[in-house]
Every structure is written in C-alpha cells, then in structure tokens.
Design an enzyme around this catalytic site. Sequence first.
Site, PDB file in Angstrom:
ATOM      1  N   HIS A   9       1.003  -1.388   0.155  1.00 60.02           N
ATOM      2  CA  HIS A   9      -0.160   0.046   0.067  1.00 60.02           C
ATOM      3  C   HIS A   9       1.033   1.111   0.037  1.00 60.02           C
ATOM      4  O   HIS A   9       0.615   2.485  -0.768  1.00 60.02           O
ATOM      5  CB  HIS A   9      -0.803   0.039   1.300  1.00 60.02           C
ATOM      6  CG  HIS A   9      -1.921  -1.011   1.262  1.00 60.02           C
ATOM      7  ND1 HIS A   9      -2.313  -1.922   2.366  1.00 60.02           N
ATOM      8  CD2 HIS A   9      -2.922  -1.337   0.259  1.00 60.02           C
ATOM      9  CE1 HIS A   9      -3.085  -2.524   2.236  1.00 60.02           C
ATOM     10  NE2 HIS A   9      -3.451  -2.467   1.084  1.00 60.02           N
ATOM     11  N   LYS A  57     -17.357  -6.972   7.016  1.00 56.26           N
ATOM     12  CA  LYS A  57     -16.019  -7.941   7.153  1.00 56.26           C
ATOM     13  C   LYS A  57     -15.453  -7.718   8.451  1.00 56.26           C
ATOM     14  O   LYS A  57     -15.467  -6.665   9.100  1.00 56.26           O
ATOM     15  CB  LYS A  57     -15.203  -7.054   6.131  1.00 56.26           C
ATOM     16  CG  LYS A  57     -14.602  -7.735   4.800  1.00 56.26           C
ATOM     17  CD  LYS A  57     -13.746  -6.942   3.978  1.00 56.26           C
ATOM     18  CE  LYS A  57     -12.842  -7.242   2.889  1.00 56.26           C
ATOM     19  NZ  LYS A  57     -12.055  -6.406   2.203  1.00 56.26           N
ATOM     20  N   ARG A 108      -2.179  -5.918  -8.629  1.00 56.01           N
ATOM     21  CA  ARG A 108      -1.235  -6.910  -8.240  1.00 56.01           C
ATOM     22  C   ARG A 108      -1.140  -8.018  -9.203  1.00 56.01           C
ATOM     23  O   ARG A 108       0.241  -8.474  -9.465  1.00 56.01           O
ATOM     24  CB  ARG A 108      -1.477  -7.493  -6.714  1.00 56.01           C
ATOM     25  CG  ARG A 108      -1.268  -6.787  -5.607  1.00 56.01           C
ATOM     26  CD  ARG A 108      -1.976  -7.189  -4.196  1.00 56.01           C
ATOM     27  NE  ARG A 108      -3.124  -7.285  -4.363  1.00 56.01           N
ATOM     28  CZ  ARG A 108      -3.816  -7.430  -3.134  1.00 56.01           C
ATOM     29  NH1 ARG A 108      -3.393  -7.431  -2.055  1.00 56.01           N
ATOM     30  NH2 ARG A 108      -5.047  -7.178  -3.243  1.00 56.01           N
ATOM     31  N   SER A 111      -2.983  -7.912   2.895  1.00 53.90           N
ATOM     32  CA  SER A 111      -3.082  -7.714   4.355  1.00 53.90           C
ATOM     33  C   SER A 111      -3.642  -9.034   5.117  1.00 53.90           C
ATOM     34  O   SER A 111      -3.277  -9.376   5.886  1.00 53.90           O
ATOM     35  CB  SER A 111      -4.198  -6.574   4.680  1.00 53.90           C
ATOM     36  OG  SER A 111      -3.635  -5.593   3.980  1.00 53.90           O
TER      37      SER A 111
HETATM   38  P1  ADP Z   1      -5.724  -6.255   0.614  1.00 52.81           P
HETATM   39  O1  ADP Z   1      -6.270  -6.612  -1.017  1.00 52.81           O
HETATM   40  O2  ADP Z   1      -4.315  -6.523   0.693  1.00 52.81           O
HETATM   41  O3  ADP Z   1      -6.698  -6.459   1.843  1.00 52.81           O
HETATM   42  P2  ADP Z   1      -7.043  -3.367   0.486  1.00 52.81           P
HETATM   43  O4  ADP Z   1      -8.441  -3.979   0.322  1.00 52.81           O
HETATM   44  O5  ADP Z   1      -6.677  -2.530   1.667  1.00 52.81           O
HETATM   45  O6  ADP Z   1      -5.949  -4.606   0.662  1.00 52.81           O
HETATM   46  O7  ADP Z   1      -6.501  -2.756  -0.708  1.00 52.81           O
HETATM   47  C1  ADP Z   1      -6.660  -1.484  -1.208  1.00 52.81           C
HETATM   48  C2  ADP Z   1      -5.998  -1.385  -2.445  1.00 52.81           C
HETATM   49  O8  ADP Z   1      -4.614  -1.499  -2.312  1.00 52.81           O
HETATM   50  C3  ADP Z   1      -6.365  -2.086  -3.626  1.00 52.81           C
HETATM   51  O9  ADP Z   1      -6.376  -1.274  -4.772  1.00 52.81           O
HETATM   52  C4  ADP Z   1      -5.548  -3.226  -3.722  1.00 52.81           C
HETATM   53  O10 ADP Z   1      -5.432  -3.802  -5.118  1.00 52.81           O
HETATM   54  C5  ADP Z   1      -4.301  -2.567  -3.489  1.00 52.81           C
HETATM   55  N1  ADP Z   1      -3.163  -3.197  -3.215  1.00 52.81           N
HETATM   56  C6  ADP Z   1      -3.205  -4.227  -1.925  1.00 52.81           C
HETATM   57  N2  ADP Z   1      -2.042  -4.616  -1.750  1.00 52.81           N
HETATM   58  C7  ADP Z   1      -1.279  -4.082  -2.601  1.00 52.81           C
HETATM   59  C8  ADP Z   1       0.277  -4.518  -2.976  1.00 52.81           C
HETATM   60  N3  ADP Z   1       1.002  -5.295  -2.393  1.00 52.81           N
HETATM   61  N4  ADP Z   1       0.624  -3.653  -3.895  1.00 52.81           N
HETATM   62  C9  ADP Z   1      -0.109  -2.906  -4.858  1.00 52.81           C
HETATM   63  N5  ADP Z   1      -1.356  -2.725  -4.632  1.00 52.81           N
HETATM   64  C10 ADP Z   1      -1.945  -2.987  -3.196  1.00 52.81           C
END
Ligand code: ADP
Length: 162
Positions: free
Chosen positions: A17, A41, A90, A127
């Site tokens: 992130h 969630k 990703r 995450s």
């Molecule tokens: P996760 O999918 O890890 O639970 P979130 O729901 O908080 O995370 O994701 C928020 C945004 O961050 C989304 O656009 C997701 O694709 C992106 N994201 C999550 N992990 C990464 C990563 N390792 N690299 C790039 N973008 C990421």
Amino acid sequence: MRRAVYPGSYDPVTNGHLDIIERAAGQFDEVVVAVLINKSKKSLFTVEERLETLREVVTAWPNVRVDSWHGLLVDYCRTHEIQAIVKGLRAVSDFDYELQMAQMNQRLSGVETLFMAANPVYSFLASSLVKEIATYGGDVSALVPAAVEHRIVARMAELNSA
Ligand code: ADP
C-alpha cells in the site's frame, strides 16, 4: 487542484500500500487514503486503529491525508471534489473485480479509476496474508511498516491470552 482517493480496508496497511501511496502522491496535488468501512467484513483492527496507524505512516508525504468513509465511494468523491480513484493491481486475479468496480463508478459518477501496477517486489503481498503469518507467530517485519508490526504483535498477544 488534482485530488485522488486511494480506498481500501487497510487491515493493516502494508508496504505494498505504501508503495502505491508514494507513487500516487507524486502524481496528484492531494491524495486521500480512505478506509472504507465494511461492517460485514471481520477485521483485526478497528477503524480508529487503522486510521491512527495510517496517519503515523503517511507523515512522510505532506500531500497525503487519511480519512474514513461509510457509504458509496463515488459519494465520497462528489462531496470532497475528488476526480480520481487510485487502485493498485497486483495480478490478473485483482483485475476482473476492479474492472467491474471502475466501470460501475464511472457510470455512477464520471469519476475515473487509475490503476497502478504493483511493484513486483510487493505483488504477492496482501493484508490477509500478513494477518495469517502473524497469527502463527511468523516475522512480518519485511512486509509492513514498523508501526504496524508493533501493533500486530501486540494484538496477537492479546488474542492469544484471551
Ligand atoms: P488487501 O487487498 O491487501 O486486503 P485493501 O483492500 O486494503 O488490501 O486494498 C486497497 C488497495 O490496495 C486495492 O487497490 C488493492 O489492489 C491495493 N493493494 C493491496 N495490496 C497491494 C500491493 N501489495 N501492491 C499494490 N497494491 C496493493
């Protein structure tokens, strides 16, 4: 003023992130990292805890702020005069869902979604995986900022002693 929102659960924020936040901060005048509240969630950290951690880790970028939102993302964009949604991609597995969301948000509001390709160094990082590793006592120090590592270790200790 070119403003973007980078929405997510951030339960917890990871180095993946942060990489997107840094790159988005270089493209927009202001970036709002928005914790989207999804009551259905189950989360490890409360929204307040996630906001507090995010505020701590974004201090390096003066044009990045943190907020939370309970509702449609496009309504957040409308209320806060935000023109773009930033998303990290990703792998292909992220794509189907993100494409559908981007098209729906565009249709609902005209707000554009801009996809940033994940840094390959972090493309395996999620995450949910960080939480799984931490649950079994694994080392997550290379995956998350130090502020998150401390909190996750403390939370796991609380859960294990409950
Ligand atoms: P996760 O999918 O890890 O639970 P979130 O729901 O908080 O995370 O994701 C928020 C945004 O961050 C989304 O656009 C997701 O694709 C992106 N994201 C999550 N992990 C990464 C990563 N390792 N690299 C790039 N973008 C990421």
